[in-house]
Structure formats: structure tokens, C-alpha cells
Design an enzyme around this catalytic site. Structure first.
Site, PDB file in Angstrom:
ATOM      1  N   GLY A 169       6.952  55.109  41.804  1.00 55.19           N
ATOM      2  CA  GLY A 169       6.959  54.299  40.601  1.00 55.19           C
ATOM      3  C   GLY A 169       8.066  53.277  40.649  1.00 55.19           C
ATOM      4  N   LYS A 177      15.878  57.064  44.331  1.00 53.06           N
ATOM      5  CA  LYS A 177      15.833  56.009  43.316  1.00 53.06           C
ATOM      6  C   LYS A 177      16.709  54.872  43.810  1.00 53.06           C
ATOM      7  CE  LYS A 177      15.371  57.054  39.164  1.00 53.06           C
ATOM      8  NZ  LYS A 177      15.544  57.636  37.813  1.00 53.06           N
ATOM      9  N   VAL A 198      11.340  54.170  42.635  1.00 58.98           N
ATOM     10  CA  VAL A 198      11.445  55.570  43.050  1.00 58.98           C
ATOM     11  C   VAL A 198      10.478  55.814  44.208  1.00 58.98           C
ATOM     12  CG1 VAL A 198      11.276  57.973  42.323  1.00 58.98           C
ATOM     13  CG2 VAL A 198      12.053  56.226  40.700  1.00 58.98           C
ATOM     14  N   ASP A 202      18.798  56.549  27.205  1.00 58.98           N
ATOM     15  CA  ASP A 202      17.443  56.072  27.490  1.00 58.98           C
ATOM     16  C   ASP A 202      16.453  57.233  27.411  1.00 58.98           C
ATOM     17  OD1 ASP A 202      15.567  54.154  28.008  1.00 58.98           O
ATOM     18  OD2 ASP A 202      15.779  54.245  30.192  1.00 58.98           O
ATOM     19  N   GLY A 221      10.549  50.495  38.024  1.00 58.97           N
ATOM     20  CA  GLY A 221      10.989  50.069  36.707  1.00 58.97           C
ATOM     21  C   GLY A 221      11.777  48.787  36.785  1.00 58.97           C
ATOM     22  N   GLY A 222      12.423  48.440  35.674  1.00 60.04           N
ATOM     23  CA  GLY A 222      13.157  47.181  35.621  1.00 60.04           C
ATOM     24  C   GLY A 222      14.433  47.193  36.420  1.00 60.04           C
ATOM     25  N   MET A 223      14.935  48.383  36.766  1.00 61.42           N
ATOM     26  CA  MET A 223      16.221  48.454  37.459  1.00 61.42           C
ATOM     27  C   MET A 223      16.150  49.165  38.796  1.00 61.42           C
ATOM     28  SD  MET A 223      18.386  49.361  34.071  1.00 61.42           S
ATOM     29  CE  MET A 223      16.983  50.268  33.436  1.00 61.42           C
ATOM     30  N   ALA A 224      15.086  49.951  39.047  1.00 62.82           N
ATOM     31  CA  ALA A 224      15.028  50.714  40.288  1.00 62.82           C
ATOM     32  C   ALA A 224      13.586  51.040  40.638  1.00 62.82           C
ATOM     33  CB  ALA A 224      15.852  51.993  40.157  1.00 62.82           C
TER      34      ALA A 224
END
Length: 666
Positions: free
Chosen positions: A16, A38, A23, A137, A18-21
Site C-alpha cells: 500500500g 515502510k 509499505v 493519526d 500513502g501521502g508520506m510512505a
């Protein structure tokens, strides 16, 4: 990236982004196990302050070791032969869906079940807060479900990497605005209560199927969060019940000081709420939930309904009618045609009607009694203005003294205190009325000393205005003498009630001649400060304190009780087993009673991660042990080092206690 080897880790596939990392699934070539990597996006990893803060967070989370927090194995900054730099965190691989994926397939969860899921997240947050870490978060995407139903909180510290920044290069808000706390929306430093707010949003989503702060755009959502405007969960889903609705409302308070005290306290409240519904073993319940969700939801609903009906019947018998109706309300919201709930509601309605009828009769009798006392007082002239003219105080030449009762003496003249006569300037002494044989302008009048109203001509009587009236009853005579609290004399001596004594009179005293305080002169006694009592006897039982019903154990929250020594008993309604203990409740303090009505469980302890485990206050090593059934705090130790801590459920009968992947008795 797929197939690339970064040091000792081989990238297998992408899980997957996301906006920062991003995985990845990877293989640890040294230990031969699969892990999750990550990896920070390159444009973020280039900034040294971000990478350093990411490393500090990884080290802090790696020291937690909690069953509901993801395990961090390593932090790596690697540069390949081409000069490309990589910054990533290595953690355990969770082979299971996220809570967000699980909720997409179903509208909502049973409130008791949702409470157990949120309780596990709260336990993980509590461990992080004790270590000084705020997650910032908390949302369904960051809650994973491991095999066996273990709920795991992930993505610790990622939000803090971008501390001080509010948008990415594309202008999108960092994080999910729908789960943000007001502190994050304002840009101020978050506190542990910020995570409790986000968990409250998550719990609201699980029990209602919708978010409390919806909006077309992030700014609308944030505005609603800052103002605290949302529809209570009980209005959206009546199955929630007032107890859980109150917990959610305290989580969603805009002011952090008004929220729940801590994540640990929140976890306890949620577990207690589920236990009231008959779900007493969180680990077993969650394993069944994530193993076969639809079948489990149906069976759990039946158990919760049965528990609610049992509690409603008990509340109805003990007179707690409002509580019984609230419980039946929840049952009917789940099963609208439940015959037992409808029967209890009808019985409560009839009891309320009888109660209102008795209250009406009591009020009518009170009004009649007061009217009778008023009529009697008026009949015998015990209040009202002082009579004038021939029925008043001696005034002027030839005026006669008024007939008064004991305590109503108009005044004291200048003549002989023992004289009993009338005439110009003559007064009436302390407890003397008219002189015998003196004539009243309105007719003949015979009087005796006020302290003795008996007439030599017949039974007790007193004469006024030429009429013979039956003597007042004793209560009215006491009213006349002022011996009843609140009674006012008919004709006050000069100065009485003005705050200053009349000339020649001694100041008023707060005590009578025999030293007893006068009615109404006593100072109000301060109300004693009550204590609080919480009975946590498992599995469940009916509690009595000093022989009076006190609710059902385990109690979701403490109840107020008078300070002092009390005899507490708890009887299991099915087996008939009884527990009794005498406790001392101190003013303003909380007293908890923990016990189990069941026989100790025969436990086979098998430890691999630790060398010993502390359950409650007792330490156990590999071997056989006897532990009371119920829910206990545990600490898994390796020598003097803490490996993990949390809560452990011990079922009745027999079980095997293992510590991999987390301590549990199966």
C-alpha cells in the site's frame, strides 16, 4: 522496487501507499522471516530534519512492546551503488485486513462489539501515552487485524515527521480531517486527549455507520470539529444506548480538559460496557468476530438482548423504573417485536400509574391537613393582626386589657407586678389575662391565668367576645405558646423581631431556660461527603450493600455511597454462589472490590518470549498454576526487563497460557 535488495532486506511486493510512505512486503535474509517495510517518499527523505525525527520516533515506538502496537524491528538509512538513498522502518508483518476494509463490508457493528474493538485500540494508546508518545493519526486505516482477532495499532510517529507543516506540495491536508482532534485542526501541540478524540470518532463510525463530522470539503469538516457540532450517536442509532452514547460524547468534547481522563480509563469503561451486555472475554469475542463476522454478529445480538432483558427485569423489581425502560428501549431497537421487553414495559407503565395515583392521594391528604390546621388556627385566633378597640391592648382611659393566651402578653405596666386589674394606665403582667369579673365592652368575659385555661364552671374553655368556644386541641395550644417551630405569637411584645430588645427586657437567647436550644436556632449541619464504591466481582452477580440492592456486578462505573463501614454481598443468580466482604468507604475516595465467584482456573503456563509473567500481583513461570477467572492486568518479563504489558482474560475451568504472539489463555 520489486525484487530489489536493500541491505539484508529483499523487497517482494507492494502492500500500500500513502501521502508520506509506501509499505512493502520484504524478506529478512538474515533471520529468514517476512517483514513489512515502510519507506519514506524520496522527497521527504532528502530533508535531514524529517529523516532524523522519523528515526527518533522509530526508536521510541520500538521500546513499547505491547500486543496492540505494531512491533518495530529496525530503522535503516541505505544508499545503493547508484547513489540513491532510502530511509525506511522495518516492522512485523500483519497478515490481515485493516479495520477500514472490514467496515466497508458492513454498515455498523453491535455496540458491545464495537466497544471491545475500541478498547483494544485504547489499551495500545495508553501504553504509548505512558511512554510520552501521541499517535495523532488514529483512524480505521491505521488499525490492522492480525490472525486470531488481535487488533494492532500502526503508523506511530508518521504524523510527527511533518510537524509544523499543514499541507503537502499538492495542497492536500496531511492526515484524515474527519478524525482530527480540534488541537490538530488549530495547529497547536496535541495531547494524549487528542488520541481519545480520534478514537471517539472511530467508535462513532463503528456503531452508527457514519462519521460525526461529515462535510463536502476538509474546511467544512474542520469547522464542525472546532465548533463541536454533531448529531449524538443515540439519535442516529438507538441501539447504542445512553451509556455508550455518554462515553462517545465525552470523547468528542472540543475542550481536552472535559474529555475522558485517559486512554486507560476509556478502555476500562468500554470493556465494562461490553461485560454488561454479556461479552466478558474480549479476546475470544474478537477472534470470533473477525473469523466469522455475520454469524458472530447474530449470536452476539441474541446474548446481548438476553443480558439486557435480565437487567431490565431486575431494575423493574427494585423500583429503578427509568433504567428498566432504557434497557427495554435498547432491546426493542434491536428486536422491535420482543415479547419479553414489551411485557416489562407494560409492567413498568402500570407501576408508574400506581405510583402517580399514590402521589396524588398523598398530595390531596397533605392539602386537607394543612387546610384543617389553618381553619383551626383561625377558629381559635392563633394568628392574624392584633384586635383593635374593645378586643385590643389597653389604650386610653377606661380601656380594658385584651384577652390573650400564654406567650401573647401585650406588655408590662408600671404598677405592681402582682396586681391583676384594669384601668387607665394599668398594664397586664407576664402571664395574666383579664381580672376575674371584669367586663368586656362586647359582653361579659371570664378569664384565668394564661398558663391555666381550665374554667371552674366546666371543661376546658376560653371565652371571647361574649361567645363560649371549645378549647383548642393540644397542638394548637403548643402553637399558641410558640413551642412549635415557625409559630408566631399573636401579639408580640415591643421590640420582638426588630433585632433589639425592648427597654427593660433582656436580649433574646438561643436556649430555653433548661438549656435546650430553641426551635429554629440550631445551625444546619454540613452534609457529609460520600465515598464511591465499584464492585467488580466476576462473572456477574446481584450486589447488595447492608442488605439493600446496589446494582449488578461488574459495575461499569462507581456509585456514590455514604462513607463508613458497609457489608457488601454479591450473589450469582444462576449458581447461587455468594461473596461477602466488609469494606470501609472513605469520604471522597473510590473503593473497588475485585473477586471471582468461580473456582480457580487450572492454568498450564508456557512462556517463550519471557521468563515470567505477573498476573495481577502474582508472578508465574513455565509450569502449572491456579489463577482466578476474570480479567487481570499482566506484565511479561524477561529477567528484570519488561517485554509487554496489558490485560489478560482467564476463562473458568482449564486453559494454557502462552505469550506468543501476545499473552493469552486458550
Amino acid at each position: 522496487m520489486l525484487g530489489k535488495t536493500l541491505g539484508r532486506y529483499e523487497i517482494l511486493d507492494e502492500l500500500g501507499s500513502g501521502g508520506m510512505a509506501t509499505v512493502y512486503r520484504a524478506r529478512d535474509l538474515e533471520l529468514g522471516r517476512q517483514v513489512a517495510i515502510k519507506m519514506m517518499h524520496p522527497h521527504l527523505a532528502k530533508r535531514e530534519e524529517h529523516a532524523e525525527r522519523f528515526r527518533r520516533e522509530a526508536r521510541a515506538v520500538a521500546a513499547l512492546h505491547h500486543p496492540h502496537i505494531i512491533e518495530i524491528h529496525d530503522f535503516v538509512r541505505f544508499s545503493d551503488s547508484e547513489g540513491q538513498s532510502y530511509t525506511f522502518m522495518v516492522s512485523e508483518l500483519i497478515e490481515g485486513p485493516s479495520l477500514a476494509d472490514f467496515l466497508k463490508e458492513r454498515d455498523r457493528l453491535l455496540p458491545e462489539v464495537a466497544a471491545l474493538v475500541a478498547a483494544k485500540v485504547a489499551e495500545g494508546l495508553a501504553a504509548a501515552h505512558r511512554a510520552g508518545i501521541v499517535h495523532r493519526d488514529v483512524k480505521p486505516e491505521n488499525v490492522l487485524v492480525a490472525p486470531g482477532g488481535r487488533v494492532v495499532l500502526t503508523d506511530f510517529g508518521i504524523a510527527r515527521v511533518l510537524e509544523g507543516e499543514t499541507v503537502t506540495a499538492t495542497g492536500a491536508l496531511i492526515g484524515s480531517p474527519s478524525y482530527m482532534s480540534p488541537e490538530q485542526a488549530k495547529g497547536v501541540r496535541p495531547v494524549p486527549g487528542s488520541d481519545c478524540f480520534s478514537l471517539g470518532v472511530l467508535l462513532y463510525r463503528m456503531v452508527t455507520g457514519r462519521l460525526p463530522f461529515p462535510g463536502k470539503d476538509p474546511l467544512t469538516v474542520i469547522s464542525s470539529i472546532l465548533k463541536g457540532r454533531y448529531v449524538p450517536s443515540l439519535q442516529v442509532a438507538p441501539t447504542v444506548g445512553s451509556t455508550l452514547d455518554g462515553v462517545i460524547a465525552r470523547c468528542l468534547e472540543p475542550d481536552p480538559r472535559a474529555r475522558v481522563g485517559s486512554a486507560e480509563e476509556l478502555a476500562e469503561e468500554l470493556v465494562d460496557f461490553a461485560a454488561e451486555g454479556g461479552l466478558t472475554d474480549p479476546d475470544v469475542e474478537l477472534e470470533r468476530l473477525f473469523g466469522a463476522p455475520e454469524e458472530y454478529q447474530a449470536s452476539a445480538t441474541r446474548r446481548v438482548v438476553a443480558s439486557l432483558l435480565e437487567r431490565a427485569e431486575t431494575r423493574s423489581r427494585t423500583g429503578a423504573l427509568a433504567s428498566a425502560l432504557a434497557l427495554c428501549d435498547r432491546v426493542l431497537s434491536m428486536e422491535p417485536d420482543n415479547v419479553e421487553a414489551l411485557r416489562i414495559v407494560q409492567n413498568v407503565g402500570r407501576r408508574r400509574s400506581r405510583s402517580k395515583l399514590l402521589q396524588g392521594l398523598g398530595a390531596a391528604l397533605l392539602v386537607m391537613l394543612m387546610a384543617g390546621v389553618a381553619w383551626g388556627a383561625h377558629r381559635y385566633g392563633l394568628w392574624g393582626a392584633a384586635p383593635r378597640g374593645g378586643d385590643g391592648v389597653a389604650s386610653g382611659k377606661g380601656a380594658s386589657a385584651a384577652h390573650v393566651l400564654d406567650g401573647d402578653t401585650p406588655g408590662q405596666g408600671a404598677g405592681d407586678a402582682g396586681a391583676r386589674g384594669v384601668g387607665a394606665g394599668a398594664g397586664v403582667t407576664g402571664d395574666v389575662t383579664r381580672a376575674p369579673g371584669a367586663r368586656h365592652p362586647g359582653g361579659p368575659h371570664v378569664s384565668q391565668p394564661a398558663g391555666d385555661l381550665r374554667s371552674p364552671h366546666g371543661p376546658l374553655q376560653h371565652m371571647t367576645a361574649g361567645r363560649r368556644v371549645a378549647a383548642p386541641p393540644p397542638v394548637l395550644r403548643r402553637l399558641a405558646r410558640g413551642s412549635v417551630a415557625g409559630a408566631r405569637p399573636r401579639n408580640r411584645p415591643p421590640g420582638m423581631g426588630s433585632g433589639k430588645p425592648a427597654p427593660g427586657m433582656s436580649p433574646p437567647s438561643s436556649a430555653s431556660g433548661d438549656g435546650r436550644p430553641l426551635p429554629g436556632s440550631e445551625r444546619p449541619r454540613p452534609r457529609p461527603t460520600p465515598g464511591r464504591l465499584q464492585v467488580l466481582v466476576m462473572p456477574f452477580c446481584d450486589v447488595t450493600v447492608d442488605g439493600h440492592p446496589f446494582g449488578r456486578s461488574p459495575m461499569p462505573r462507581p456509585r456514590a455511597i455514604a462513607a463508613g463501614s458497609h457489608r457488601v454481598s454479591c450473589r450469582h443468580p444462576v449458581s447461587g454462589r455468594t461473596f461477602s466482604r466488609t469494606v470501609v468507604v472513605w469520604p471522597g475516595k473510590l473503593t473497588r472490590i475485585r473477586h471471582s465467584l468461580l473456582a480457580p482456573t487450572r492454568v498450564l503456563v508456557r512462556l517463550s518470549r519471557g521468563t515470567s509473567i505477573v498476573v495481577g500481583a502474582a508472578s508465574y513461570r513455565t509450569g502449572r498454576a491456579a489463577i482466578l477467572p476474570g480479567r487481570h492486568p499482566y506484565r511479561l518479563m524477561r529477567g528484570a526487563s519488561l517485554v509487554a504489558r496489558g490485560w489478560l482474560s482467564i476463562p473458568p475451568g482449564r486453559c494454557t497460557l502462552v505469550d506468543t504472539p501476545s499473552p493469552r489463555c486458550r
